[in-house]
Design an enzyme around this catalytic site. Structure first.
Site, short mmCIF file in Angstrom:
data_model
loop_
_atom_site.label_atom_id
_atom_site.label_comp_id
_atom_site.label_asym_id
_atom_site.label_seq_id
_atom_site.Cartn_x
_atom_site.Cartn_y
_atom_site.Cartn_z
N ASP A 121 8.03 19.50 32.86
CA ASP A 121 7.58 19.22 31.49
C ASP A 121 8.78 18.88 30.60
O ASP A 121 9.84 19.51 30.71
CB ASP A 121 6.88 20.45 30.90
CG ASP A 121 5.67 20.87 31.74
OD1 ASP A 121 5.41 20.22 32.78
OD2 ASP A 121 5.00 21.83 31.35
N TRP A 151 4.91 17.92 39.52
CA TRP A 151 6.27 17.79 38.99
C TRP A 151 7.21 17.04 39.93
O TRP A 151 8.41 17.24 39.93
CB TRP A 151 6.85 19.20 38.68
CG TRP A 151 5.83 20.18 38.24
CD1 TRP A 151 5.03 20.08 37.14
CD2 TRP A 151 5.45 21.40 38.91
NE1 TRP A 151 4.19 21.17 37.07
CE2 TRP A 151 4.44 21.99 38.13
CE3 TRP A 151 5.89 22.05 40.06
CZ2 TRP A 151 3.83 23.20 38.49
CZ3 TRP A 151 5.30 23.25 40.42
CH2 TRP A 151 4.28 23.81 39.64
N GLY A 152 6.64 16.18 40.77
CA GLY A 152 7.47 15.35 41.64
C GLY A 152 7.82 16.00 42.97
O GLY A 152 8.55 15.41 43.78
N ASP A 184 -2.97 20.73 38.62
CA ASP A 184 -1.63 21.31 38.53
C ASP A 184 -1.25 21.99 39.85
O ASP A 184 -2.06 22.08 40.79
CB ASP A 184 -1.61 22.32 37.37
CG ASP A 184 -0.30 22.31 36.62
OD1 ASP A 184 0.74 22.04 37.25
OD2 ASP A 184 -0.30 22.60 35.41
C1 GAL Z 1 2.45 22.66 33.90
C2 GAL Z 1 2.19 21.20 33.64
C3 GAL Z 1 1.93 21.00 32.17
C4 GAL Z 1 0.78 21.85 31.72
C5 GAL Z 1 1.05 23.29 32.09
C6 GAL Z 1 -0.11 24.23 31.82
O1 GAL Z 1 2.60 22.90 35.27
O2 GAL Z 1 3.28 20.46 34.08
O3 GAL Z 1 1.68 19.64 31.91
O4 GAL Z 1 -0.41 21.41 32.31
O5 GAL Z 1 1.35 23.41 33.46
O6 GAL Z 1 0.25 25.51 32.17
#
Ligand code: GAL
Length: 557
Positions: free
Chosen positions: A246, A221-222, A181
């Protein structure tokens, strides 16, 4: 990061085309026919803990979900990853910097195991014939510090400063998949391409030490267009990369956020942002996020559309719903055989939009491998985003098939719709979609222009560090190129693809196992309308001044 390369001498290799440009196998027609398609690794299928459990993931939940993946029959349809997302680790390390996890959260599962050892859950997941995924952040602290969903902020929940140590640990525990992440990376203003390259190198090193492969999922996230560098960052590769945020924040039963709902518009938005066909080839995939199918918020029709959209994009199918609570209808959608086959097609391509939108349904087409008749095969998605019914007409010429007869089949209902001449016309209900498989003859017209790249020297063109084709013409803006090559080495060869001076992506040419040639198909964006385009392949790394493998490429236009 992995390249599980498969060879597969399917018989559908006769022609590859759409709509007017081809890179094909060899210097003459008969040789070109002899080069088989490479069968590339399909997008991953599995489950992730995040959407339905947030950071409350623990051993009991992972065990129950793994069991449900087997008991529901999903595993038989190809779902295999049980991915543990944020919340598994609270940021503690021992004096040597090793990750320390909570012993109650991750207890021993058999009498001979120690609590607080992540290999316990991995062994359990493996014992069911499934694979295990884990999660970390590229920064020093992860999302559970910067934006905790449930529970207090947890510092130091990222791998920065410990890349080699952590990825080695994940491989030693036996994990097969790692999602990385970007919450920490983002807050620290790190450069995603540089940071993920360093992570890819750490993963590669861990793989070399342990002999265990880790499927590498980038989750930023791209940001900074990972589709332009994901397939080959500084000579190392990622497997999939997220293309957007998300779709939904976690909906956890019996928690303060149980009232959240998945949004259909959000799902459509992620589908749109995930379309980068030029980057999706030879086993590398755009990731529009875990599916929300089966979570509260979407109607049955919307769930059906969701499944078809992910399949036509060749997207990773990572289910976010609680697998222990899937109703029969949802389960049937997730395991629809023909729709799954479209997602998992061995050419590994994405759909491109060719028409529609206002007064007619959108038409999305994905070139498929394999037909029973040695002919051209397409998956076609007709998408109606409006409330009213809309007509749709698919002409064979628009999807790269010859005029004449083609078989039309409904993939969702598994019904033959008969033979049709030159086109097919139907109506798509408001807010719904239709997925068709169309078998016809590939378009294949005009003379060849052959170009050979072999060893250090380019035989066509003057530039020794690039393979260049000028004057490439295509009727439409998107074109499929078929490239034959051999790579007897153990590593993928990475080449940068530039069209009209603009970098589109890195194309990875995976090992072919032997000196025999294999063909891969990639999609490129050109100036359409038969305008002249310049297509350039060059070594992906500046320091890589020569190509050390033989590529034999020809183009037909
Ligand atoms: C976001 C990610 C999600 C999930 C989340 C956990 O950044 O896009 O898929 O992993 O973090 O906090």
């Amino acid at each position: 990061m992995t390249y599980r390369y498969m060879t597969n001498n399917r018989m559908n290799l006769k022609k590859a085309a759409f709509p007017a440009v081809f890179l094909v196998a060899s210097l003459c027609w008969s040789q070109q026919h002899a080069v088989p398609d490479a069968s590339v690794p399909p997008p991953p299928m599995g489950w992730s803990s995040w959407n339905s459990f947030s950071n409350r993931i623990d051993s009991q939940i992972a065990v129950a979900q793994a069991k449900a993946m087997i008991d529901s029959g999903m595993a038989r349809h190809g779902y295999q990853y049980i991915n543990i997302d944020e919340g598994w680790w609270l940021g503690a390390r021992d004096e040597a910097g090793n990750i320390v996890v909570d012993k109650k959260q991750w207890p021993a599962l058999t009498p001979d195991e120690q609590p607080g050892d992540m290999s316990n859950i991995v062994k359990y997941i493996h014992s069911l014939g499934l694979k295990a995924g884990i999660y970390t952040d590229a920064g020093e602290s992860g999302c559970s510090f910067y934006g905790p969903d449930l529970g207090p902020p947890m510092r130091h929940t990222g791998s920065e400063g410990h890349y080699e140590q952590d990825f080695l640990q994940f491989a030693k525990w036996g994990f097969d998949y790692v999602k990385v992440d970007w919450c920490g990376g983002n807050s620290e203003n790190l450069d995603p391409a540089l940071q993920y390259a360093e992570i890819a190198r750490a993963i590669k090193k861990a793989e070399q030490i342990t002999g265990h492969t880790l499927y590498f999922s980038i989750c930023n996230w791209g940001k900074d267009s990972p589709w332009t560098w994901g397939p080959g960052i500084r000579g190392v590769t990622a497997d999939i990369w997220r293309t957007s945020g998300d779709i939904v924040a976690p909906i956890v039963a019996d928690s303060p956020n149980s009232g959240r709902r998945a949004s259909y518009t959000g799902m459509l938005g992620n589908f749109d942002k995930g379309i980068h066909p030029e980057a999706q080839h030879t086993g590398f995939y755009n990731d529009p996020d875990m599916m929300v199918l089966g979570m509260p918020g979407l109607t049955d029709a919307q769930n059906r559309v969701h499944m078809m959209l992910w399949a036509i994009s060749g997207a990773p199918l990572i289910v976010g719903a609680d697998l222990t609570k899937l109703d029969p209808q949802t389960l049937a959608m997730l395991t629809n055989k023909e729709v799954l086959a479209v997602d998992q097609d061995p050419l590994g391509l994405q759909a491109i939009k060719i028409a529609g939108g206002d007064s007619s349904a959108e038409i999305w087409v994905k070139k498929l491998a394999g037909t029973t008749k040695d002919t051209g095969r397409r998956a076609v998605l007709l998408l109606n985003r409006s409330k009213n019914d809309l007509p749709a007409t698919i002409s064979w010429s628009e999807i790269g098939l010859k005029a004449g007869t083609a078989d039309v089949h409904d993939a969702w209902t598994s019904k033959d719709l008969g033979q049709h001449i030159n086109s097919y016309q139907t109506t798509v209900a408001g807010g719904d979609a239709v997925m068709l498989i169309i078998d016809g003859d590939e378009t294949w017209e005009g003379p060849y222009r052959a170009v050979e790249i072999s060893g250090k020297e380019f035989k066509d063109g003057t530039n020794k560090s690039a393979w260049r084709l000028s004057d490439v013409k295509s009727a439409s803006n998107n074109t499929w190129l078929r490239i034959a090559y051999s790579n007897p080495g153990a590593e993928a060869d990475l080449m940068e693809l530039r069209i009209n001076g603009e970098r589109q992506s890195i194309i990875s040419f995976p090992p072919t196992g032997t000196a025999d040639k294999k063909a891969v198909t990639v999609e490129v964006r050109l100036k359409g309308g038969n305008a002249a385009n310049e297509v350039v392949f060059s070594p992906a790394e500046p320091e890589q001044t020569t190509l050390d493998r033989a590529y034999i490429i020809s183009i037909k236009q």
